[in-house]
Design an enzyme around this catalytic site. Sequence first.
Site, short mmCIF file in Angstrom:
data_model
loop_
_atom_site.label_atom_id
_atom_site.label_comp_id
_atom_site.label_asym_id
_atom_site.label_seq_id
_atom_site.Cartn_x
_atom_site.Cartn_y
_atom_site.Cartn_z
N GLY A 36 -8.73 -2.85 -8.00
CA GLY A 36 -8.80 -3.23 -6.59
C GLY A 36 -7.43 -3.10 -5.93
O GLY A 36 -7.29 -2.50 -4.85
N HIS A 37 -6.41 -3.63 -6.60
CA HIS A 37 -5.04 -3.52 -6.05
C HIS A 37 -4.63 -2.05 -5.95
O HIS A 37 -4.00 -1.63 -4.98
CB HIS A 37 -4.03 -4.24 -6.95
N ASP A 150 -11.21 -10.76 0.13
CA ASP A 150 -10.68 -11.95 0.80
C ASP A 150 -10.84 -11.74 2.30
O ASP A 150 -9.84 -11.63 3.04
CB ASP A 150 -9.22 -12.15 0.42
N GLN A 153 -9.13 -14.21 4.63
CA GLN A 153 -7.67 -14.02 4.58
C GLN A 153 -7.27 -12.84 5.46
O GLN A 153 -6.30 -12.92 6.23
CB GLN A 153 -7.24 -13.78 3.13
O1 PAF Z 1 -4.49 -12.00 -1.72
C1 PAF Z 1 -3.47 -12.34 -2.35
O2 PAF Z 1 -3.21 -11.88 -3.48
C2 PAF Z 1 -2.51 -13.35 -1.75
O3 PAF Z 1 -3.19 -14.31 -1.02
C3 PAF Z 1 -1.40 -12.70 -0.90
C4 PAF Z 1 -1.95 -11.99 0.31
C5 PAF Z 1 -0.61 -11.72 -1.76
C6 PAF Z 1 -0.43 -13.78 -0.40
O4 PAF Z 1 0.13 -14.49 -1.46
#
Ligand code: PAF
Length: 281
Positions: A36-37, A150, A153
């Site tokens: 995912g990253h 997320d 977020q």
């Molecule tokens: O999604 C994440 O891994 C974290 O919430 C982030 C955006 C790196 C902030 O610490």
Amino acid sequence: MQLIRSARDMQAWSLAARRAGLRIGLVPTMGYLHEGHLSLVQQVRARADRCVLSIFVNPIQFLPGEDLAKYPRDLPRDERLCEGAGVDVVFHPEANALYPPDFSTTVEETALSVGLCGASRPGHFRGVTTIVAKLFNCVLPDVAVFGQKDAQQASVIRRMARDLDFPVEIIVAPIVREADGLAMSSRNRFLTGSLRQDALCLRRALDEVERAYAAGVRGADALQEAMEAVIRRVPSAAIDYIAIVDEHTLAPVAVVSGPVLVALAVKVGATRLIDNTVLGS
Ligand code: PAF
């Protein structure tokens, strides 16, 4: 690939890159990277000349009693993955340098961050917006990419960037799933034994809501109940929340008449997992 450990060095690198006319993209992470990253890295590489990936387990976004201490960490493995994915800089600051003992400034979004995860984890999003604002100031990115897993977020950060005039384009990239449908997450490594299979109840609940919506169900209560029934069949799973909210305002809807975010948080054993889908777009 370079490893940069201090905010000052990161800013110096970014200012030099900008002076050279290069576009900088940022992938903020807490490490223990997965596909995912790496998909976020590819999004940056398509939009920027240089890719910075930050790795920082941000203590202030964890509530007391949450999994800060046991959050998985493996820098050498992360560095190998970054190198292979074409990351230019891994920014891995020290917690006590980013947050000195007399640190007393935070960034708080006060509308989109109230419900869903914000209701179960009060203060969490203040920690997220504070660190993301700091990362923006250290990395000076033109573009930053966040994952749709997320979803709240991403909305909160997009609002913060707009409200505080950060000159950063925010991109939200699709959820990346394991072959069996489980959304990728660094916390999946805690799903040992039968819990790994049990965790599929989140995806099954989303499949169920998508089926019900396709069959014409529009009432949020009925859609929510259909999801709850799926989760309740799994004894190790405890629902934190299931929410059906307007995709933009994140306000609950009674009837689905436009694009809605269907989001859920479920504890499977001791591990809190989140997932979501969008209906009606
Ligand atoms: O999604 C994440 O891994 C974290 O919430 C982030 C955006 C790196 C902030 O610490």
